[in-house]
Motif scaffolding. Sequence first.
Motif, PDB file in Angstrom:
ATOM      1  N   ARG A  96       0.836  -1.206   0.000  1.00 27.70           N
ATOM      2  CA  ARG A  96       0.000   0.000   0.000  1.00 27.70           C
ATOM      3  C   ARG A  96       0.870   1.255   0.000  1.00 27.70           C
ATOM      4  NH1 ARG A  96      -5.189  -0.166   2.596  1.00 27.70           N
ATOM      5  NH2 ARG A  96      -4.839   2.076   2.766  1.00 27.70           N
ATOM      6  N   GLY A  97       1.932   1.231   0.802  1.00 26.91           N
ATOM      7  CA  GLY A  97       2.783   2.410   0.937  1.00 26.91           C
ATOM      8  C   GLY A  97       3.521   2.760  -0.334  1.00 26.91           C
ATOM      9  N   THR A  98       3.972   1.751  -1.077  1.00 28.84           N
ATOM     10  CA  THR A  98       4.680   2.037  -2.331  1.00 28.84           C
ATOM     11  C   THR A  98       3.739   2.533  -3.417  1.00 28.84           C
ATOM     12  OG1 THR A  98       4.507  -0.323  -2.917  1.00 28.84           O
ATOM     13  CG2 THR A  98       6.560   0.419  -1.901  1.00 28.84           C
ATOM     14  N   LYS A  99       2.442   2.330  -3.215  1.00 26.47           N
ATOM     15  CA  LYS A  99       1.462   2.863  -4.173  1.00 26.47           C
ATOM     16  C   LYS A  99       1.019   4.283  -3.799  1.00 26.47           C
ATOM     17  CE  LYS A  99      -0.492  -1.565  -5.701  1.00 26.47           C
ATOM     18  NZ  LYS A  99      -1.726  -2.390  -5.806  1.00 26.47           N
ATOM     19  N   GLY A 127       7.342 -15.149 -14.632  1.00 30.26           N
ATOM     20  CA  GLY A 127       6.746 -14.053 -13.877  1.00 30.26           C
ATOM     21  C   GLY A 127       7.703 -13.046 -13.284  1.00 30.26           C
ATOM     22  N   MET A 128       8.933 -13.463 -12.968  1.00 30.38           N
ATOM     23  CA  MET A 128       9.823 -12.594 -12.196  1.00 30.38           C
ATOM     24  C   MET A 128      10.181 -11.316 -12.945  1.00 30.38           C
ATOM     25  SD  MET A 128      13.336 -13.573 -10.197  1.00 30.38           S
ATOM     26  CE  MET A 128      14.282 -13.956 -11.672  1.00 30.38           C
ATOM     27  N   VAL A 129      10.631 -11.450 -14.182  1.00 28.61           N
ATOM     28  CA  VAL A 129      11.086 -10.262 -14.928  1.00 28.61           C
ATOM     29  C   VAL A 129       9.931  -9.329 -15.290  1.00 28.61           C
ATOM     30  CG1 VAL A 129      12.183  -9.468 -17.054  1.00 28.61           C
ATOM     31  CG2 VAL A 129      13.167 -11.381 -15.772  1.00 28.61           C
ATOM     32  N   PRO A 130       8.863  -9.821 -15.936  1.00 27.00           N
ATOM     33  CA  PRO A 130       7.795  -8.882 -16.338  1.00 27.00           C
ATOM     34  C   PRO A 130       7.006  -8.295 -15.171  1.00 27.00           C
ATOM     35  CG  PRO A 130       7.152 -11.142 -16.830  1.00 27.00           C
ATOM     36  CD  PRO A 130       8.590 -11.189 -16.435  1.00 27.00           C
ATOM     37  N   HIS A 131       6.840  -9.055 -14.096  1.00 30.56           N
ATOM     38  CA  HIS A 131       5.975  -8.584 -13.006  1.00 30.56           C
ATOM     39  C   HIS A 131       6.723  -7.876 -11.878  1.00 30.56           C
ATOM     40  CE1 HIS A 131       2.952 -11.962 -14.246  1.00 30.56           C
ATOM     41  NE2 HIS A 131       2.932 -10.930 -15.062  1.00 30.56           N
ATOM     42  N   ARG A 137      10.362  -4.863 -13.959  1.00 31.84           N
ATOM     43  CA  ARG A 137      10.151  -3.779 -14.925  1.00 31.84           C
ATOM     44  C   ARG A 137       9.464  -2.565 -14.315  1.00 31.84           C
ATOM     45  NH1 ARG A 137       8.388  -7.498 -20.160  1.00 31.84           N
ATOM     46  NH2 ARG A 137      10.488  -8.318 -20.564  1.00 31.84           N
ATOM     47  N   GLN A 138       9.067  -2.673 -13.035  1.00 31.11           N
ATOM     48  CA  GLN A 138       8.454  -1.546 -12.337  1.00 31.11           C
ATOM     49  C   GLN A 138       9.232  -1.307 -11.051  1.00 31.11           C
ATOM     50  OE1 GLN A 138       4.127  -1.849 -11.967  1.00 31.11           O
ATOM     51  NE2 GLN A 138       4.159  -3.481 -13.497  1.00 31.11           N
ATOM     52  N   LYS A 139       9.630  -0.058 -10.823  1.00 33.22           N
ATOM     53  CA  LYS A 139      10.502   0.232  -9.683  1.00 33.22           C
ATOM     54  C   LYS A 139       9.901  -0.161  -8.328  1.00 33.22           C
ATOM     55  CE  LYS A 139      13.273   3.834 -11.870  1.00 33.22           C
ATOM     56  NZ  LYS A 139      13.690   5.256 -11.835  1.00 33.22           N
ATOM     57  N   PRO A 140       8.643   0.187  -8.033  1.00 27.68           N
ATOM     58  CA  PRO A 140       8.108  -0.227  -6.727  1.00 27.68           C
ATOM     59  C   PRO A 140       8.077  -1.744  -6.562  1.00 27.68           C
ATOM     60  CG  PRO A 140       6.739   1.486  -7.699  1.00 27.68           C
ATOM     61  CD  PRO A 140       7.682   1.031  -8.754  1.00 27.68           C
ATOM     62  N   GLN A 141       7.709  -2.457  -7.646  1.00 28.13           N
ATOM     63  CA  GLN A 141       7.663  -3.911  -7.584  1.00 28.13           C
ATOM     64  C   GLN A 141       9.067  -4.494  -7.404  1.00 28.13           C
ATOM     65  OE1 GLN A 141       4.427  -4.327  -6.941  1.00 28.13           O
ATOM     66  NE2 GLN A 141       4.258  -6.057  -8.338  1.00 28.13           N
ATOM     67  N   ARG A 142      10.027  -3.905  -8.054  1.00 29.99           N
ATOM     68  CA  ARG A 142      11.413  -4.377  -7.935  1.00 29.99           C
ATOM     69  C   ARG A 142      11.915  -4.204  -6.510  1.00 29.99           C
ATOM     70  NH1 ARG A 142      13.403  -2.115 -12.254  1.00 29.99           N
ATOM     71  NH2 ARG A 142      14.265  -0.231 -11.325  1.00 29.99           N
ATOM     72  N   LEU A 143      11.593  -3.071  -5.909  1.00 32.33           N
ATOM     73  CA  LEU A 143      12.001  -2.827  -4.526  1.00 32.33           C
ATOM     74  C   LEU A 143      11.314  -3.805  -3.578  1.00 32.33           C
ATOM     75  CD1 LEU A 143      13.513  -1.108  -2.444  1.00 32.33           C
ATOM     76  CD2 LEU A 143      11.560   0.464  -2.438  1.00 32.33           C
TER      77      LEU A 143
END
Length: 447
Positions: free
Chosen positions: A169-172, A342-346, A349-355
């Motif tokens: 929630r916080g990263t969004k 799933g790992m690379v595309p999901h 490729r998005q900074k919040p998701q990567r973090l």
Amino acid sequence: MNKKDYYWAKYMLIFGFFCICFGSSIFLKTEHAPDEAMRMLVPQYIVSHHTLPNGMEPEVRSSIWGFSYALYPYLASILSAGFMGIVSLFTQNAIALLTAARLVSVLSGTGTLILVFLIGEELFERRESALLCGILTCFLPQFVFLSCYVNNDSFAIFSIALILYFWIRGTKSAFCKKDCAGLGAGCGLCALSYYNAYSWLLCSILLFFVFMVKAKKPAKEIFKKALFIFLIAFLIGGWFFIRNAVLHDGDLFGMRTSDESATLYAEKEFKPESRITPASEGWSFRQTFLQTPEGRTTNWLFSTISSFIGSFSYATVHLPMLLYLLYGALMAFGFLLFLFLGMVPHWFRQKPQRLLFVMMLLSCLITLLLSMYNTYFNDYQSQGRYLMPALIPLMIWITDGYSSLTAKLPKEWKRAACYLTLLPGTIWLVLFLISYIGFLIPGCCAI
């Protein structure tokens, strides 16, 4: 899956999980509940004396091990004492009081399932993926077992689920005030749960500051929000460590005092100086974790993995090898799908998701390393419950793997994709029922 079907399935799973755990908590024999007798000394003391123990009272100290769990965070025991106090107004029946104490674990497990569904709804586009995540996480036999008796593990996993939910929630929201308060509450509860969950506190600090700096937020805003999170966490959990420091000459975490108490009061063979560890024996990594020690039937690695899936009582009630292989195959296949699909595309490729991915992975690795460190230097323990803080991230990734596979089906197969996504969950529930009815109940319950 339409919204109505999703919510029907979701609430049925929550209700079913609660009924299973609550029913088991009534009939589970204390001699098959690891460390419960020793942990119960704390809420019993609180109910009898209407005050908190300092950890050195003979009433809360184990006569065998020579120390008390009251030296370590015990919010779960305080809550157990509260339920026991309510029940004692109506009856002094020992089974009723024990069931009341166990209710904390039952509710923690149920709360974890609710939070995992919410996490799934935040992470996955399709509702059936959220359902699968909840099934894989909370209908793991070992997790259900931990949700049936007095322990700190179930409460710790609940606090981790709360932290992870507010990470997402916080990263969004760039950590709005509500999400800061939620993260602070999760951290405060985690601090009062179990030390093996503390990797999530460290990673919460890292995630917050890395995210805020990457988002180029003003230093003043970062400081104010960090202080707010800290104050919430401190108000919930700080009191215990201050109390410990005052009572035990600055021993915030109670570990030094616990060793001193064990040295004085433990039976001779259980005193710290008499403890035999792999380090004291000069064992290598291979000897410790891959070879089977004398007097044991399996090595550390297999025992830890199998008891992570489900090993009941004092790791004496096991599932058949076939069930372990089936559970392991479902998990391994889903994780491989995640790595390749799933790992690379999901997640990359998005900074919040990567973090999020990096911090979840770091939390899991720290949990594993702490368990291995404790096994080598302090106490040889091949118990999967010490890896339970890694449960939710692992099942999120496995769910993502299966979801990524079915997402590649043609659009005209949309309805079939829904059922195929839930297929691993259906198989998982069948395996769980076999494990629960065939082994957990006859092996540990008085029915």
